[in-house]
Design an enzyme around this catalytic site. Structure first.
Site, mmCIF file in Angstrom:
data_model
loop_
_atom_site.group_PDB
_atom_site.id
_atom_site.type_symbol
_atom_site.label_atom_id
_atom_site.label_comp_id
_atom_site.label_asym_id
_atom_site.label_seq_id
_atom_site.Cartn_x
_atom_site.Cartn_y
_atom_site.Cartn_z
ATOM 1 N N THR A 75 43.885 23.746 -23.914
ATOM 2 C CA THR A 75 42.551 23.628 -24.506
ATOM 3 C C THR A 75 41.673 24.871 -24.377
ATOM 4 O OG1 THR A 75 42.582 21.249 -24.223
ATOM 5 C CG2 THR A 75 40.411 22.277 -24.389
ATOM 6 N N ASP A 244 43.072 22.561 -31.243
ATOM 7 C CA ASP A 244 43.589 23.611 -30.367
ATOM 8 C C ASP A 244 45.100 23.569 -30.176
ATOM 9 O OD1 ASP A 244 43.130 21.159 -29.161
ATOM 10 O OD2 ASP A 244 42.307 21.979 -27.309
HETATM 11 P P1 AMP Z 1 43.519 19.815 -21.521
HETATM 12 O O1 AMP Z 1 44.028 18.636 -22.231
HETATM 13 O O2 AMP Z 1 43.778 19.726 -20.051
HETATM 14 O O3 AMP Z 1 44.020 21.125 -22.086
HETATM 15 O O4 AMP Z 1 41.928 19.843 -21.661
HETATM 16 C C1 AMP Z 1 41.233 18.886 -22.408
HETATM 17 C C2 AMP Z 1 39.984 18.497 -21.684
HETATM 18 O O5 AMP Z 1 39.079 19.593 -21.621
HETATM 19 C C3 AMP Z 1 39.236 17.415 -22.423
HETATM 20 O O6 AMP Z 1 39.526 16.156 -21.874
HETATM 21 C C4 AMP Z 1 37.789 17.766 -22.250
HETATM 22 O O7 AMP Z 1 37.098 16.758 -21.571
HETATM 23 C C5 AMP Z 1 37.777 19.054 -21.478
HETATM 24 N N1 AMP Z 1 36.825 19.988 -22.069
HETATM 25 C C6 AMP Z 1 36.716 20.299 -23.364
HETATM 26 N N2 AMP Z 1 35.708 21.173 -23.591
HETATM 27 C C7 AMP Z 1 35.146 21.409 -22.390
HETATM 28 C C8 AMP Z 1 34.049 22.209 -21.969
HETATM 29 N N3 AMP Z 1 33.354 22.945 -22.836
HETATM 30 N N4 AMP Z 1 33.776 22.222 -20.655
HETATM 31 C C9 AMP Z 1 34.503 21.495 -19.770
HETATM 32 N N5 AMP Z 1 35.535 20.707 -20.127
HETATM 33 C C10 AMP Z 1 35.870 20.656 -21.412
HETATM 34 ZN ZN ZN Z 2 43.030 20.463 -26.064
HETATM 35 ZN ZN ZN Z 3 44.856 17.861 -23.602
#
Ligand code: AMP
Ligand code: ZN
Ligand code: ZN
Length: 412
Positions: A75, A244
């Site tokens: 992400t 993403d």
């Molecule tokens: P991941 O699946 O671990 O790559 O990351 C996804 C998570 O990132 C989502 O569940 C969101 O809650 C978190 N996320 C997205 N944007 C932000 C942000 N700007 N600040 C903090 N966390 C975020």
């Molecule tokens: Zn993501």
């Molecule tokens: Zn994710």
């Protein structure tokens, strides 16, 4: 016509000569731009008959067959790639979880880290826009909470996953319409929706929960189109909908405990999940390399300098000395996450796998005055989006890793 095309190519390629104006100077009149991310939308989710509003946007605009994320397909690295045109190796957000000798550790939920500008290298589009006098509003995007190069978006707020989709949409429409209190209308805005990703992790990409989350995101797109129409903005705003990365299914028990990858006395893990990074402990480099490097049953590890060239990854100081890429559908876990997963009998989802895999492919769709209507583009890459944003805003793009011509066929 030919000179117009050449001018457009020069504009899009970001070519630099000493005579050119500053990168943050405006080179055209620009238009209104709204960048929307529906986190974790795998490209085939668009073809499930669940997204009539997105389909309307596509029918009236363009879509790419798919968009390939940058490595690693996570992400934060990819959202920051979308707004800088830089690969994670070049913009410094090389992982969701990382370590820097000067800055310490970085994690998504660590507010001290996400607000520390020194993590965020490169120049996100909102910084160049603000510098050129374009008002910006970022309703969640990784990087928006830090003053990067001293500049924050004009409007932003700390990431709040509790804020409802309708509230987000209405806030952004008001900002674009200039209806926000004491505010000028903004010309660059972003929106972010997280539940498709969350449901993808918890229940897998084929689940009813993902289908419901996709329908919910589509409803927000419908509200957005209606809100813009009511504000007489629909035909003035260039809306770009991206995500993403995609999502791969993870069957029960498909994980490797990190202690089985390497003795914790020989190397410390820096990141886990799908792209796992390891720092050998002092004096234990040879032992760590012996255990980690090469092909294993569900993963493969390289020294950072030897990673496959197509990932364009491994030169940044924050990439740990050894990187292990998990095979599709396998996670590297430690501690309570591993204990919990050993008990769990359901299907889950993960991303962070090789960006070339079909399961990691994601979406690009766009509609607005600058875009053709009803066109399908060949596959593009996440790094290609930034130059398009710069072009739409009339900004000279900063040097970047994208293919400046990839999105030309999207434009009228
Ligand atoms: P991941 O699946 O671990 O790559 O990351 C996804 C998570 O990132 C989502 O569940 C969101 O809650 C978190 N996320 C997205 N944007 C932000 C942000 N700007 N600040 C903090 N966390 C975020
Ligand atoms: Zn993501
Ligand atoms: Zn994710």
């Amino acid at each position: 016509m030919r000179s117009l095309l050449i001018l457009l190519l020069i504009t899009l390629c970001g070519c630099q000569t000493t005579l050119q104006p500053r990168q943050d100077a405006r080179i055209g009149t620009g238009s209104l731009v709204l960048l929307v991310s529906i986190d974790g939308t795998r490209v085939d989710y668009l073809d499930r008959g669940l997204t009539p509003n997105l389909q309307r946007l596509i029918d009236e605009g363009v879509r790419a067959r798919w968009m390939t994320p940058a490595y690693p397909s996570l992400t934060f690295p990819n959202h920051y790639t979308l707004v800088t045109g830089l690969r994670p190796d070049h913009h410094g957000i090389v992982q969701n979880t990382m370590y820097d000798p000067e800055l310490g550790t970085f994690a998504l939920a660590d507010r001290d880290a996400v607000t520390e500008s020194r993590w965020w290298e490169g120049l996100p589009i909102w910084v160049s826009a603000e510098r050129a006098g374009i008002d910006t509003a970022v309703l969640f995007w990784p990087g928006s909470e830090a003053a990067i190069d001293g500049v924050r978006p004009g409007y932003w707020q700390p990431y709040d996953d509790k804020m409802g989709y309708a509230d987000r949409v209405d806030t952004i429409v008001a900002w674009l319409a200039g209806q926000a209190a004491e505010a000028d209308p903004v010309a660059l805005a972003t929106l972010y929706f997280e539940r498709v990703d969350k449901m993808g992790h918890e229940h897998g990409p084929e689940s009813t929960e993902v289908r419901a989350a996709m329908a919910e995101a589509d409803e927000a797109i419908g509200r957005l189109l209606q809100g813009l129409s009511d504000a007489k903005l629909l035909d003035r705003v260039n809306i770009i909908v991206v995500a993403d990365h995609g999502m791969a299914e993870v069957a029960p028990n498909q994980f490797v405990h990190v202690d089985q990858m390497v003795d914790p006395n020989d190397a410390q893990w820096i990141s886990l999940g799908q792209s796992a990074g390891f720092q050998p402990r002092r004096g234990r480099a040879a032992a760590a390399a012996r255990q980690l490097l090469g092909r294993h049953e569900h993963y493969e590890c390289w020294r950072k300098a030897d990673l496959p060239a197509r990932w364009h990854y491994g030169s940044h100081r924050r990439v740990p000395p050894i990187v292990c890429q998990m095979d599709e559908g396998w996670d590297a876990l430690a501690g309570r996450a591993a204990e919990w997963r050993a008990q769990f009998t359901g299907t889950r989802g993960s991303h962070g796998f090789d960006p070339a895999l079909p399961s990691m492919q994601t979406i690009f769709a766009a509609r607005g005055p600058a875009f053709r209507s009803g066109a399908e583009l060949p596959p593009i890459e996440s790094v290609d989006v930034y130059t398009l944003l710069a072009h739409l805003l009339g900004l000279r793009p900063a040097p970047n890793d994208g293919n400046a011509e990839a999105l030309l066929p999207a434009l009228r």
